[in-house]
Design a protein around this motif. Structure first.
Motif, PDB file in Angstrom:
ATOM      1  N   ALA A  73      54.687  29.438  66.287  1.00 35.62           N
ATOM      2  CA  ALA A  73      54.915  30.339  65.240  1.00 35.62           C
ATOM      3  C   ALA A  73      56.451  29.747  64.699  1.00 35.62           C
ATOM      4  N   ASP A  74      57.145  28.919  65.466  1.00 31.15           N
ATOM      5  CA  ASP A  74      58.482  28.476  65.083  1.00 31.15           C
ATOM      6  C   ASP A  74      58.261  27.390  63.921  1.00 31.15           C
ATOM      7  N   ASP A  75      59.322  27.740  63.066  1.00 31.29           N
ATOM      8  CA  ASP A  75      59.259  26.494  61.957  1.00 31.29           C
ATOM      9  C   ASP A  75      59.900  25.266  62.410  1.00 31.29           C
ATOM     10  N   TRP A  76      59.636  24.106  61.908  1.00 30.07           N
ATOM     11  CA  TRP A  76      60.342  22.852  62.418  1.00 30.07           C
ATOM     12  C   TRP A  76      60.892  21.926  61.314  1.00 30.07           C
ATOM     13  N   ARG A  77      61.727  21.162  61.697  1.00 24.57           N
ATOM     14  CA  ARG A  77      62.268  20.181  60.895  1.00 24.57           C
ATOM     15  C   ARG A  77      62.208  18.638  61.251  1.00 24.57           C
ATOM     16  N   TYR A  78      62.266  17.779  60.430  1.00 23.22           N
ATOM     17  CA  TYR A  78      62.264  16.466  60.820  1.00 23.22           C
ATOM     18  C   TYR A  78      63.762  16.137  61.395  1.00 23.22           C
ATOM     19  N   ASN A  79      64.757  16.687  61.062  1.00 16.71           N
ATOM     20  CA  ASN A  79      66.003  16.367  61.473  1.00 16.71           C
ATOM     21  C   ASN A  79      66.417  17.166  62.983  1.00 16.71           C
ATOM     22  N   ASP A  80      65.441  17.984  63.442  1.00 19.86           N
ATOM     23  CA  ASP A  80      65.810  18.475  64.634  1.00 19.86           C
ATOM     24  C   ASP A  80      65.861  17.624  65.601  1.00 19.86           C
ATOM     25  N   GLY A  81      66.724  17.140  66.357  1.00 16.89           N
ATOM     26  CA  GLY A  81      66.730  16.300  67.189  1.00 16.89           C
ATOM     27  C   GLY A  81      66.810  14.790  66.985  1.00 16.89           C
ATOM     28  N   THR A  82      66.956  14.239  65.882  1.00 13.48           N
ATOM     29  CA  THR A  82      67.079  12.975  65.325  1.00 13.48           C
ATOM     30  C   THR A  82      68.249  12.847  64.369  1.00 13.48           C
ATOM     31  N   SER A  83      68.414  11.597  63.952  1.00 13.72           N
ATOM     32  CA  SER A  83      69.364  11.221  63.131  1.00 13.72           C
ATOM     33  C   SER A  83      68.805  11.319  61.584  1.00 13.72           C
ATOM     34  N   LEU A  84      67.607  11.819  61.356  1.00  9.92           N
ATOM     35  CA  LEU A  84      67.176  11.928  59.877  1.00  9.92           C
ATOM     36  C   LEU A  84      67.956  12.919  59.170  1.00  9.92           C
ATOM     37  N   ASN A  85      68.228  12.764  58.126  1.00  9.04           N
ATOM     38  CA  ASN A  85      69.130  13.593  57.090  1.00  9.04           C
ATOM     39  C   ASN A  85      68.616  13.415  55.605  1.00  9.04           C
ATOM     40  N   GLY A 125      54.791   6.331  55.343  1.00 11.66           N
ATOM     41  CA  GLY A 125      54.990   6.117  53.844  1.00 11.66           C
ATOM     42  C   GLY A 125      55.099   7.426  53.104  1.00 11.66           C
ATOM     43  N   ASN A 126      55.024   8.673  53.824  1.00 11.40           N
ATOM     44  CA  ASN A 126      55.270   9.888  53.252  1.00 11.40           C
ATOM     45  C   ASN A 126      56.871  10.416  52.830  1.00 11.40           C
ATOM     46  N   ALA A 127      57.030  10.682  51.811  1.00 10.40           N
ATOM     47  CA  ALA A 127      58.435  11.376  51.449  1.00 10.40           C
ATOM     48  C   ALA A 127      58.670  12.745  51.743  1.00 10.40           C
ATOM     49  N   VAL A 128      59.578  13.012  52.407  1.00 15.26           N
ATOM     50  CA  VAL A 128      59.954  14.163  53.028  1.00 15.26           C
ATOM     51  C   VAL A 128      61.294  14.504  52.808  1.00 15.26           C
ATOM     52  N   ASP A 129      61.918  15.903  52.857  1.00 11.01           N
ATOM     53  CA  ASP A 129      63.296  16.275  52.968  1.00 11.01           C
ATOM     54  C   ASP A 129      63.399  16.678  54.553  1.00 11.01           C
ATOM     55  N   ALA A 130      63.968  15.744  55.126  1.00  8.10           N
ATOM     56  CA  ALA A 130      64.413  16.135  56.753  1.00  8.10           C
ATOM     57  C   ALA A 130      65.154  17.301  57.026  1.00  8.10           C
ATOM     58  N   ASP A 131      65.836  17.877  55.959  1.00 12.31           N
ATOM     59  CA  ASP A 131      66.365  19.245  56.368  1.00 12.31           C
ATOM     60  C   ASP A 131      65.486  20.361  56.149  1.00 12.31           C
ATOM     61  N   GLU A 132      64.422  20.477  55.347  1.00 10.24           N
ATOM     62  CA  GLU A 132      63.746  21.398  54.892  1.00 10.24           C
ATOM     63  C   GLU A 132      62.922  22.002  56.068  1.00 10.24           C
ATOM     64  N   ALA A 133      62.633  23.325  56.294  1.00 15.47           N
ATOM     65  CA  ALA A 133      62.055  24.043  57.444  1.00 15.47           C
ATOM     66  C   ALA A 133      60.396  23.572  56.939  1.00 15.47           C
ATOM     67  N   GLN A 134      59.623  23.027  57.919  1.00 16.59           N
ATOM     68  CA  GLN A 134      58.319  23.030  57.811  1.00 16.59           C
ATOM     69  C   GLN A 134      57.473  23.936  58.561  1.00 16.59           C
ATOM     70  N   GLU A 135      56.230  24.570  58.011  1.00 18.79           N
ATOM     71  CA  GLU A 135      55.400  25.330  58.582  1.00 18.79           C
ATOM     72  C   GLU A 135      54.872  25.134  59.766  1.00 18.79           C
ATOM     73  N   PRO A 136      54.879  26.122  60.858  1.00 18.10           N
ATOM     74  CA  PRO A 136      54.461  25.948  62.237  1.00 18.10           C
ATOM     75  C   PRO A 136      53.096  25.285  62.236  1.00 18.10           C
ATOM     76  N   LEU A 137      52.724  24.414  63.122  1.00 17.14           N
ATOM     77  CA  LEU A 137      51.445  23.689  63.163  1.00 17.14           C
ATOM     78  C   LEU A 137      50.619  24.878  64.045  1.00 17.14           C
ATOM     79  N   SER A 138      50.917  25.752  64.896  1.00  8.69           N
ATOM     80  CA  SER A 138      50.172  26.616  65.705  1.00  8.69           C
ATOM     81  C   SER A 138      51.216  27.948  65.564  1.00  8.69           C
ATOM     82  N   ASP A 139      50.240  29.011  65.404  1.00  8.40           N
ATOM     83  CA  ASP A 139      51.087  30.487  65.575  1.00  8.40           C
ATOM     84  C   ASP A 139      51.037  30.895  67.077  1.00  8.40           C
ATOM     85  N   GLU A 140      50.123  30.220  67.875  1.00  9.86           N
ATOM     86  CA  GLU A 140      49.785  30.863  69.279  1.00  9.86           C
ATOM     87  C   GLU A 140      50.371  30.319  70.363  1.00  9.86           C
ATOM     88  N   ILE A 141      50.295  28.683  70.324  1.00  9.61           N
ATOM     89  CA  ILE A 141      50.800  28.186  71.619  1.00  9.61           C
ATOM     90  C   ILE A 141      51.998  27.081  71.053  1.00  9.61           C
TER      91      ILE A 141
END
Length: 117
Positions: free
Chosen positions: A28-40, A48-64
């Protein structure tokens, strides 16, 4: 190949601090590409995917706890084996057959996220 956390997870949290890429998050926690990396800011991932490293992403699981495949390198470039699997008391950190990558691809991802290492 990325690692996945199966539904046998007991939510003990032992894996999360072991990940050198900060690819593991509590359910259930959001995640970001910049968490613990040098990405900004705006980036293009090795896949090949373009993303915003600082933007919160949806959790991949709500339970575990879950592992973000785009950030998982199986600890290549840091350790001899995936640290999440090494510390998991119920052996629920296993290879993810849906995200198969060569050692070179995993090392390339590691260098992309941590160019200073």
């Amino acid at each position: 190949m990325a690692i996945i956390i199966t539904d046998e997870c007991i939510n003990c949290g032992a894996c999360e601090p072991e990940c050198p890429n900060t690819a593991i998050y509590e359910g259930a926690d959001d995640w970001r590409y910049n968490d613990g990396t040098s990405l900004n800011g705006s980036i293009v991932l090795p896949n090949g995917n373009a993303v915003d490293a600082d933007e919160a992403q949806e959790p991949l699981s709500d339970e575990i706890y879950y592992i973000v495949p785009d950030k998982c390198t199986e600890c290549k470039g840091f350790h001899e084996e995936p640290q999440c699997a090494a510390v998991c008391p119920v052996d629920c950190c296993v290879p993810d057959d849906d995200h198969v990558e060569t050692d070179e691809e995993l090392l390339g991802k590691q260098r992309f996220m941590h160019p200073e290492d």
